[in-house]
Write a protein that holds these residues in place. Structure first.
Motif, PDB file in Angstrom:
ATOM      1  N   GLN A 198      41.329  41.256  40.563  1.00  0.00           N
ATOM      2  CA  GLN A 198      41.701  40.133  39.557  1.00  0.00           C
ATOM      3  C   GLN A 198      40.617  39.586  39.049  1.00  0.00           C
ATOM      4  OE1 GLN A 198      44.987  39.937  38.298  1.00  0.00           O
ATOM      5  NE2 GLN A 198      43.825  38.959  36.828  1.00  0.00           N
ATOM      6  N   GLN A 199      39.318  39.223  39.901  1.00  0.00           N
ATOM      7  CA  GLN A 199      38.217  38.670  39.324  1.00  0.00           C
ATOM      8  C   GLN A 199      37.641  39.425  38.337  1.00  0.00           C
ATOM      9  OE1 GLN A 199      36.106  37.651  42.873  1.00  0.00           O
ATOM     10  NE2 GLN A 199      36.763  35.590  42.884  1.00  0.00           N
ATOM     11  N   ARG A 200      37.459  40.858  38.713  1.00  0.00           N
ATOM     12  CA  ARG A 200      36.683  41.736  37.797  1.00  0.00           C
ATOM     13  C   ARG A 200      37.676  41.921  36.552  1.00  0.00           C
ATOM     14  NH1 ARG A 200      36.202  44.657  42.594  1.00  0.00           N
ATOM     15  NH2 ARG A 200      34.333  44.539  43.305  1.00  0.00           N
ATOM     16  N   ILE A 201      39.031  41.945  36.751  1.00  0.00           N
ATOM     17  CA  ILE A 201      39.916  42.025  35.413  1.00  0.00           C
ATOM     18  C   ILE A 201      39.670  40.668  34.360  1.00  0.00           C
ATOM     19  CG2 ILE A 201      42.236  42.016  34.620  1.00  0.00           C
ATOM     20  CD1 ILE A 201      42.734  43.897  36.964  1.00  0.00           C
ATOM     21  N   ASP A 202      39.518  39.707  35.123  1.00  0.00           N
ATOM     22  CA  ASP A 202      39.147  38.367  34.448  1.00  0.00           C
ATOM     23  C   ASP A 202      38.014  38.350  33.511  1.00  0.00           C
ATOM     24  OD1 ASP A 202      41.672  37.434  35.204  1.00  0.00           O
ATOM     25  OD2 ASP A 202      41.122  36.162  36.709  1.00  0.00           O
ATOM     26  N   MET A 203      37.040  38.817  34.140  1.00  0.00           N
ATOM     27  CA  MET A 203      35.618  39.062  33.539  1.00  0.00           C
ATOM     28  C   MET A 203      35.616  40.040  32.226  1.00  0.00           C
ATOM     29  SD  MET A 203      33.001  39.883  36.654  1.00  0.00           S
ATOM     30  CE  MET A 203      32.687  39.080  38.031  1.00  0.00           C
ATOM     31  N   ILE A 204      36.556  41.033  32.470  1.00  0.00           N
ATOM     32  CA  ILE A 204      36.704  41.966  31.509  1.00  0.00           C
ATOM     33  C   ILE A 204      37.383  41.241  30.139  1.00  0.00           C
ATOM     34  CG2 ILE A 204      37.707  44.229  30.669  1.00  0.00           C
ATOM     35  CD1 ILE A 204      36.726  45.099  33.675  1.00  0.00           C
ATOM     36  N   LEU A 205      38.683  40.809  30.517  1.00  0.00           N
ATOM     37  CA  LEU A 205      39.301  40.237  29.436  1.00  0.00           C
ATOM     38  C   LEU A 205      38.627  38.975  28.869  1.00  0.00           C
ATOM     39  CD1 LEU A 205      42.681  39.793  31.330  1.00  0.00           C
ATOM     40  CD2 LEU A 205      42.190  41.505  29.512  1.00  0.00           C
ATOM     41  N   GLU A 206      37.888  38.270  29.473  1.00  0.00           N
ATOM     42  CA  GLU A 206      37.288  37.104  28.989  1.00  0.00           C
ATOM     43  C   GLU A 206      36.031  37.499  27.880  1.00  0.00           C
ATOM     44  OE1 GLU A 206      34.825  32.880  30.103  1.00  0.00           O
ATOM     45  OE2 GLU A 206      36.435  33.612  31.519  1.00  0.00           O
TER      46      GLU A 206
END
Length: 165
Positions: free
Chosen positions: A141-149
């Motif tokens: 989830q942290q990686r997905i959040d990095m990508i989305l932001e």
């Protein structure tokens, strides 16, 4: 698997603020004009470094200390992808796909085998269950959040540049 939504629009801390000061891009920073698309490239560089750092955090200091190599990580990521696709891969295929010398690929594969991350099946290789790390859902989830932001910030730049023309 259900993943939580990104919290960067909810007033909570940005994914990048949590990652540390060295990953926070300040709006006031004005990159040199001589570097084309500098802001976009800064965002992508931050994403790339953040993802690498998160992989290092996942597998611990011993992994990083023994394998401080982008080539090592790249081969590992490619093997993971092929294993997840139920398709063990030969060293020649890895070398061709990643445009690396076969000897380098074989050396790195042997290192991964010694550490227990990879196993050889006939003439092919795949990752082992050692890649299953604790707290995986939160880490993903942290990686997905990095990508989305990062994607949102890149979109804002495109919109801003589009309206400037």
């Amino acid at each position: 698997m259900t993943l939580e939504s990104d919290n960067s629009n909810s007033g909570g801390p940005s994914t990048w603020t949590v990652a540390g000061d060295e990953f926070v891009l300040l709006d006031a920073v004005k990159p040199p004009a001589r570097i084309e698309l500098a802001r976009e490239r800064m965002l992508l560089s931050r994403l790339y470094l953040g993802l690498i750092r998160s992989i290092n955090d996942d597998y611990g200091a011993d992994f990083v200390r023994q394998n401080d190599s982008a080539t090592f990580r790249t081969i590992g990521i490619y093997l993971f992808l092929r294993t997840a696709m139920c398709s063990p891969v030969r060293a020649n295929t890895v070398a061709q796909a990643l445009k690396l010398p076969r000897a380098t690929v074989l050396r790195r594969l042997e290192e991964m085998i010694k550490q227990g991350y990879v196993e050889r099946i006939g003439n092919a290789y795949r990752v082992t269950d050692k890649v299953n790390i604790p707290d995986l859902q939160r880490r993903l989830q942290q990686r997905i959040d990095m990508i989305l932001e990062t994607a949102r910030e890149l979109s804002k730049l495109r919109i801003t540049e589009g309206s400037a023309h």
